[in-house]
Design an enzyme around this catalytic site. Structure first.
Site, PDB file in Angstrom:
ATOM      1  N   LYS A 118       0.812  -1.070   0.081  1.00 26.83           N
ATOM      2  CA  LYS A 118      -0.065  -0.050   0.003  1.00 26.83           C
ATOM      3  C   LYS A 118       0.839   1.139  -0.014  1.00 26.83           C
ATOM      4  CE  LYS A 118      -1.758   2.572   3.387  1.00 26.83           C
ATOM      5  NZ  LYS A 118      -2.538   2.899   4.381  1.00 26.83           N
ATOM      6  N   ASP A 136      -6.463   0.533   0.729  1.00 26.30           N
ATOM      7  CA  ASP A 136      -6.592   0.446   2.248  1.00 26.30           C
ATOM      8  C   ASP A 136      -8.067   0.286   2.312  1.00 26.30           C
ATOM      9  OD1 ASP A 136      -8.310   2.429   1.329  1.00 26.30           O
ATOM     10  OD2 ASP A 136      -7.386   4.286   2.708  1.00 26.30           O
TER      11      ASP A 136
END
Ligand code: SF4
Length: 237
Positions: A118, A136
């Site tokens: 991420k 996310d």
């Protein structure tokens, strides 16, 4: 589906024009910001970053700092001890293995302590103009509700979205869905009545009734975005 996706991203980019909260221009700053923002409100991280970067403006100064010195600048956010340890180790690796620079590939980025896919994806998109999708909790929830994916983990969602979304549009995904998820497609009762893509969404339990205080809610969303931008500007300065 492809046309739906492009149309949705186009509309959302029009509604949410600002970059992501942790797009802090310079790669070192962006990497630190995203690492610190894990399970912490972006506003809290942005508030401490000006003093943090004054003390540690580059990987070299951060690598030389003691754990106590770094912790003292992070104590207002959650898990600050672990985060201090990670960013010190990250800075040391940048200095020792990457000539003091943030690397530009996914494989190299995820070797850095505290950096997962991420964080690496945000850095690749924000700093190096690459195509990537940072997933996310917001991106996971919203893309499932929209019906683009049927996945339960960030890893599977990222893999599915990378196949589904044209590389040209991939950098937009995280930017707009984090904001949509934060302000409109809320985890509990979504504000579908204010959603720019409600006609393109597959969610069965849409909440389309506009509440009496809709104007107040809209003004509050704008205020929160403005505050976030002001905080972000202070870190980039
Ligand atoms: S219509 Fe509702 S559920 Fe669908 S993306 Fe918009 S806010 Fe989320």
């Amino acid at each position: 589906m492809e046309k739906h996706i492009q149309e949705a991203l186009r509309r959302l980019a029009k509604r949410f024009k600002n970059p992501g909260a942790m797009e802090l221009g310079e790669p070192f700053r962006t990497t630190v910001g995203v690492i610190l923002s894990a399970r912490t409100r972006d506003e809290q991280v942005l508030k401490l970053l000006p003093a943090f970067f004054k003390a540690f403006p580059n990987p070299q100064t951060l690598a030389k700092a003691t754990q106590a010195q770094v912790e003292s600048k992070l104590s207002t956010i959650g898990m600050y001890k672990q985060k201090a340890k990670n960013i010190r180790a990250m800075a040391a690796m940048l200095v020792n293995e990457f000539d003091g620079k943030v690397p530009q590939t996914m494989d190299e980025l995820v070797r850095l302590p505290g950096v997962g896919r991420k964080t690496a994806s945000v850095v690749l998109v924000a700093c190096f103009g690459a195509s990537a999708i940072a997933v996310d909790t917001h991106v996971l929830r919203v893309t499932n509700r929209l019906g683009w994916v049927k996945t339960r983990t960030p890893e599977k969602t990222e893999a599915a979205l990378l196949k589904l979304v044209d590389p040209k549009f991939q950098p937009t995904v995280n930017r707009v869905f984090v904001k949509l998820g934060r302000y409109i497609c809320l985890p509990g009762k979504p504000r579908c009545w204010d959603c720019p893509v409600k006609d393109l969404c597959a969610y069965q339990k849409k909440n389309l009734v506009e509440p009496k205080d809709a104007a107040v809610i809209r003004a509050d969303i704008e205020r929160r975005e403005r505050v976030m931008e002001e905080l972000r500007d202070k870190v980039i300065e």
